[in-house]
Design an enzyme around this catalytic site. Structure first.
Site, PDB file in Angstrom:
ATOM      1  N   ASP A 530      -0.268  -3.794 -10.832  1.00  0.00           N
ATOM      2  CA  ASP A 530       0.931  -3.902  -9.729  1.00  0.00           C
ATOM      3  C   ASP A 530       0.923  -2.589  -9.119  1.00  0.00           C
ATOM      4  OD1 ASP A 530       3.151  -4.277  -8.324  1.00  0.00           O
ATOM      5  OD2 ASP A 530       4.376  -4.695 -10.027  1.00  0.00           O
ATOM      6  N   GLU A 533      -0.586  -0.360  -3.845  1.00  0.00           N
ATOM      7  CA  GLU A 533      -0.704   0.028  -2.277  1.00  0.00           C
ATOM      8  C   GLU A 533      -1.027   1.421  -1.895  1.00  0.00           C
ATOM      9  OE1 GLU A 533       2.257  -1.178  -3.820  1.00  0.00           O
ATOM     10  OE2 GLU A 533       1.643  -3.365  -3.729  1.00  0.00           O
ATOM     11  N   ASP A 606       7.488  -9.079  -4.062  1.00  0.00           N
ATOM     12  CA  ASP A 606       8.620  -9.282  -4.746  1.00  0.00           C
ATOM     13  C   ASP A 606       9.400 -10.105  -3.746  1.00  0.00           C
ATOM     14  OD1 ASP A 606       7.674  -7.871  -6.688  1.00  0.00           O
ATOM     15  OD2 ASP A 606       8.514  -5.941  -6.026  1.00  0.00           O
TER      16      ASP A 606
END
Ligand SMILES: *[C@@H]1O[C@H](CO)[C@@H](O)[C@H](O)[C@H]1NC(C)=O
Ligand SMILES: *[C@@H]1O[C@H](CO)[C@@H](O)[C@H](O)[C@H]1NC(C)=O
Length: 969
Positions: A530, A533, A606
């Site tokens: 996760d 980015e 999300d």
């Protein structure tokens, strides 16, 4: 996941993205300059001319004639030289690169190195022909012509004399050359870009170069949200216009929460204010209808029309904004504005959607064939808080007979977010826990995020730091320090190849190499990457400063969008090499880039527990698939908020028809595991999870096809019917692989029926009731029942659907279960289908250890109906070919341990829908077998109602064998 916990206690519909955390185009210097350029070009349309031209005397055609180079100059800066290189590839694609020659600095040119599987093979059939005005070549195989006009520079791909893709047709090409900071700006001096500043009114400037950049500050330094980007290299942006004459629909360009047929962002009817932004970002509570950047970026578009599909892949890894316009309903114009990097653009000539998928897959790779369990149901939550909790959740699923395959652990297992380390209080016995879960053939997924807690007692950080593997700050020395879950954190630089072996070493379970490695793990543990980015809580736009330095001295600016893929790659390689021989990995990533499809799954991040988010998840997953990222899904239930039982039930129905099927929830939401629901919701959810399990053979076969061809698992309407314009914008219904299943999940409350569009004069059958819906050649909507317990799922006439219908706790326990075949006859009483099986774990399938069957049902007038099963390998002449792509050759005589292992597996049920009349006899090899027949509507008639059903029970045929069932009349 993301921060402010208190916020999340609010009702879901009160939540909203903090737009001010993220830049608009106006707040991004290079985007603003790019858009200003476009605005002026438009205003001056009749006189506007690109300043870039090719020096005809410089054209140098390569010895094998398939590529050439040429010098390009811009009349704005005659002293600056650019080199253009054009290559024609074997499969009909073309590549155009342009870079500054002997510039003050080097532009980043390695994006393609990460994205491509290999350098594409040059064509040996093409030869470039130069005239005074242009150079062109025709691919004799495809008839596609590629032409580079010299003055101004204009590049076009044409078919049958018509241009289909044009680069620089609108004259927006501009590569800002490197310059010295004290070089005077041609017009006004740079001014500070203030947030909320009024847009500068754009008067035509005096000097032509100012039209391009001179008066569009800021170039050297830029502040946003209290953080300053010092831009030590100065401006180096790249602007490109690419038009698609005759193509009115544009797809791809994920990731955005928008429709599949991309709405316009500029021009009179613009739906959005800004261009689509490609900049991997952790956008807290993103909007369900927006052009804003999200977690992943694939700079690939498909332009579509009734006559052809063409694609453009722009291999750029820096922040990029893309304006989309439809000047007429049958044309598309795009404008790409990138912050840095060379121009490296691939033209994909199609001409069908599938051709473009395959062309892109030959460049960047096909999606990996996943582990079989990864296609089953995943149960996740932030967080299952202890090993006791894990065991209880498993027990509750089993008590209620709800299957699941994978239980996930989010960040709370690791004390102070030191990944790989177990919290001894809550997870005292991780290996025993894994083994308890694995006892039912299940797996666990554990989160490993890219930020490392800066704490010298944390062996992972300590080792990375000692080995000099961490991302550096702008100064180029020391370690970049940012804020994330663990507090002060560092990030491994996966652009440094030395990090790869080191990362692999951490995942070794056995042995002792002197360094820390993850002994408290097992081979039933898989990984979730996760926050890659990367998410940095105190960084500009919640990510890393662009001035950070990576391996080779490159700025983060140059590689931002590539970064997350390299982390997932390192993890996938590590999981794969835990064992010898290697096993297929499963790694879920949030960030992605071209090439990520080779590595594992992604999800849409999300999302919110709202109907709008549920609905937009479908086009998002379709768009991801169009851009190669076919193994994707949206969190079931929505990450934030507390969906009511109806919403949650519908969300399971959406998830069960997504390639990646995972329920997930934020730490502040109420527990919502399906066993907690009251009736009838619990049973409806159980049914749909079981439906997913029964259809796993269809999903696995579709993934197999995707893994060799690049054609997505979810096939939007336009890809199946590329000539029917009524389907070009449909993004709520889709087909699953080539199976013939057509689904349209319900994404709104209170629905009792829904319309499904049928594009052909064929019968479609309700999967559950065998009711016939008649399609029309001109296209028609049919009304399908869709109350809460009904999933609108149809079988296209002409299909054979293999399923396994015995409910089990996990998919692993179904490996020896018998099959059911649903045969849905088309209007000429034919049908066919495919089934692919292998061990689901290893790479042995690459050596031919697999079962690949073709089923056919065929009736000739007045004759019998013959249902046969044939070996696809034999049909392919011993070649392992799918969708025209040659994979690994194998023969039906070759050793095949997998076939041996499943040789006892039977077909237990055959259902034939739509026969015209009652049979007189059903036999296998002359021996009569048991059957029953229900009267109803025939495929071959126009009558409505439920189809006739022939049910053949236990025909005593084996799934691995050739056989034939004869139905006599
Ligand atoms: C993935 O890792 C392998 C081996 O570690 C390496 O050869 C390859 O270049 C990497 N690819 C990407 C996209 O990171
Ligand atoms: C089918 O129904 C959809 C709405 O569900 C509508 O947008 C579309 O125009 C209809 N198509 C036809 C051919 O009637």
């Amino acid at each position: 996941m993301w921060l402010p916990l208190a916020l999340v206690l609010l009702a879901a519909d009160a939540l909203a993205v903090k737009r001010h955390d993220f830049k608009t185009c106006e707040q991004s210097g290079f985007c603003k300059r790019g858009r200003a350029l476009a605005a002026r070009a438009k205003a001056a349309s009749s006189t506007w001319k690109s300043p870039y031209s090719v020096d005809a005397s410089s054209v140098a055609i390569s010895a094998q004639k398939s590529s050439f180079t040429a010098s390009v100059v811009s009349s704005l800066y005659p002293e600056i030289k650019f080199e253009l290189e054009v290559r024609a590839h074997d499969d009909g694609t073309f590549r155009v690169r342009m870079d500054e020659v002997d510039g003050l600095r080097k532009r980043y040119d390695e994006t393609a190195k990460w994205a491509l599987i290999r350098e594409p093979t040059l064509s040996d059939a093409i030869s470039w022909k130069q005239t005074k005005k242009e150079i062109k070549a025709t691919n004799p195989k495809s008839g596609v012509e590629f032409r580079v006009q010299f003055a101004p520079l204009r590049i076009a791909l044409s078919r049958n004399g018509k241009e289909e893709v044009v680069l620089n047709g609108n004259g927006l090409l501009h590569m800002e050359h490197f310059r010295l900071k004290d070089e005077p700006s041609p017009e006004q001096p740079p001014v500070e870009n203030q947030e909320g500043e009024e847009q500068v009114v754009m008067e035509p400037p005096v000097k032509p170069n100012a039209w391009f950049e001179g008066d569009q500050p800021p170039q050297w330094e830029e502040s946003f949200g209290g953080q300053t980007d010092t831009k030590p290299k100065g401006p180096e942006s790249l602007s490109l216009d690419i038009s698609f004459p005759g193509h009115g629909h544009l797809y791809g360009l994920p990731e955005h929460a928008t429709r599949m047929d991309l709405p316009t962002t500029t021009g009179e009817n613009a739906k959005y204010k800004d261009p689509y932004r490609l900049y991997n970002l952790d956008v807290f509570e993103y909007e369900a209808d927006s052009e804003m950047a999200l977690y992943g970026a694939v700079p690939l578009v498909h332009a579509h029309s009734t006559h052809s599909t063409v694609g453009v892949f722009n291999a750029i890894g820096s922040e990029t904004w893309v304006d989309v316009d439809h000047p007429t309903s049958d044309s598309t114009e795009t404008h790409w504005i990138s912050e840095s990097g060379i121009m490296d653009v691939f033209f994909l000539p199609g001409p069908t959607p599938d051709d473009v998928f395959m062309q892109y897959a030959r460049l960047t790779g096909t999606p990996a064939l996943p582990r079989h369990f990864a296609l089953a149901y995943h149960q996740c939550r932030w967080n299952y808080i202890s090993s006791t909790d894990v065991r209880e959740v498993q027990a509750r699923f089993d008590q209620d007979d709800i299957p699941f395959d994978v239980l996930w652990l989010d960040i709370a297992y690791a004390p102070n977010h030191k990944y790989f380390i177990w919290d001894e209080k809550t997870f005292p016995d991780p290996v025993d826990m894994f083994n308890d879960v694995a006892a039912f053939g299940r797996k666990m997924v554990v989160i490993i995020d890219p930020h490392l807690k800066k704490d010298t007692t944390y062996p992972v950080y300590k080792s990375a730091s000692e080995k000099g593997l961490l991302v550096k700050p702008a100064s180029g020395s020391g370690e970049y320090d940012g804020w994330c879950w663990p507090g002060s954190s560092a990030w491994v630089d996966y652009f440094n190849p030395a990090s790869w072996d080191w990362w692999q070493g951490l995942f070794k379970i056995e042995g002792n190499n002197g360094d820390f490695h993850w002994r408290q793990s097992t081979t039933d543990v898989f990984i979730w990457n996760d926050m890659n980015e990367p998410s940095v809580f105190n960084g500009p736009e919640i990510t890393m400063p662009k001035t950070n330095i990576h391996h080779g001295g490159w700025e983060h600016r140059d590689v931002h969008n590539i970064n997350g893929m390299l982390f997932q790659n390192a993890t996938a390689q590590a999981v794969m090499h835990r064992t010898d021989p290697p096993q297929r990995p499963f790694v879920l990533s949030r960030a992605f880039f071209p090439g990520s499809q080779r590595l594992g799954a992604i999800w849409t991040g999300d999302n919110l527990g709202t109907w709008e988010h549920m609905a937009i998840g479908i086009p998002m997953v379709l768009s991801n698939g169009i851009a190669g990222m076919t193994f994707s899904g949206a969190d079931v239930g929505g990450f934030f908020g507390n969906p009511d039982p109806e919403m949650l039930t519908r969300w399971y129905q959406v998830g069960a028809f997504a390639p990646f099927f995972r329920a997930h929830a934020h730490i502040d939401t109420k527990r919502r595991e399906p066993y907690l629901l009251d009736e009838p919701f619990k049973s409806i959810i159980r049914d749909v999870i079981r439906l997913r399990y029964s259809l796993l053979p269809v999903w696995y076969t579709a993934f197999r096809q995707a893994s060799v061809s690049g054609i997505p698992v979810l096939r939007p309407q336009y890809t199946v019917f590329p000539h029917d314009p009524k389907g070009f914008s449909l993004d709520e219904q889709y087909y699953i692989g080539s199976s013939g299943l057509l689904v349209k999940p319900v994404t709104a409350p209170g629905i009792a029926e829904t319309e499904i569009y049928l594009a052909e004069a064929q019968p479609y059958y309700n999967y559950f009731t065998a009711k016939i819906y008649r399609g029309k050649r001109s296209g028609t909507n049919v009304t399908v029942p869709a109350t809460l317990y009904q999933v609108p799922l149809l079988i296209r006439g002409g299909s054979i659907i293999p399923t396994r219908e015995r409910p089990r706790r996990s998919s692993a326990l179904m490996a020896r279960d018998p099959f059911t075949l649903r045969i849905a006859l088309d209007a000429s009483e034919q049908a066919e289908g495919e089934l692919y099986l292998d061990d689901g774990n290893s790479y042995e399938y690459e050596k031919g250890h697999l079962v690949w069957r073709k089923f056919t049902a065929s009736k000739v007038a007045k004759g019998p109906l013959k249902i046969t099963s044939e070996d696809m390998a034999a049909l392919q002449g011993g070649k392992n070919v799918v969708d025209g792509v040659d994979v690994v050759p194998f023969g039906s005589q070759a050793p095949n341990a997998f076939r041996d292992a499943v040789q006892g597996v039977r077909v237990e049920n055959v259902l034939v829908y739509g026969l015209k009349s009652r049979p007189t006899k059903v036999s296998v090899g002359g021996a009569e077998i048991e059957w029953e027949f229900t009267e109803g509507a025939a495929a071959k008639s126009s009558s409505e109602g439920t189809a006739t059903i022939l049910r053949i029970r236990d025909p005593a045929v084996k799934i691995v064998n050739d056989w034939s069932i004869e139905v006599a009349f």
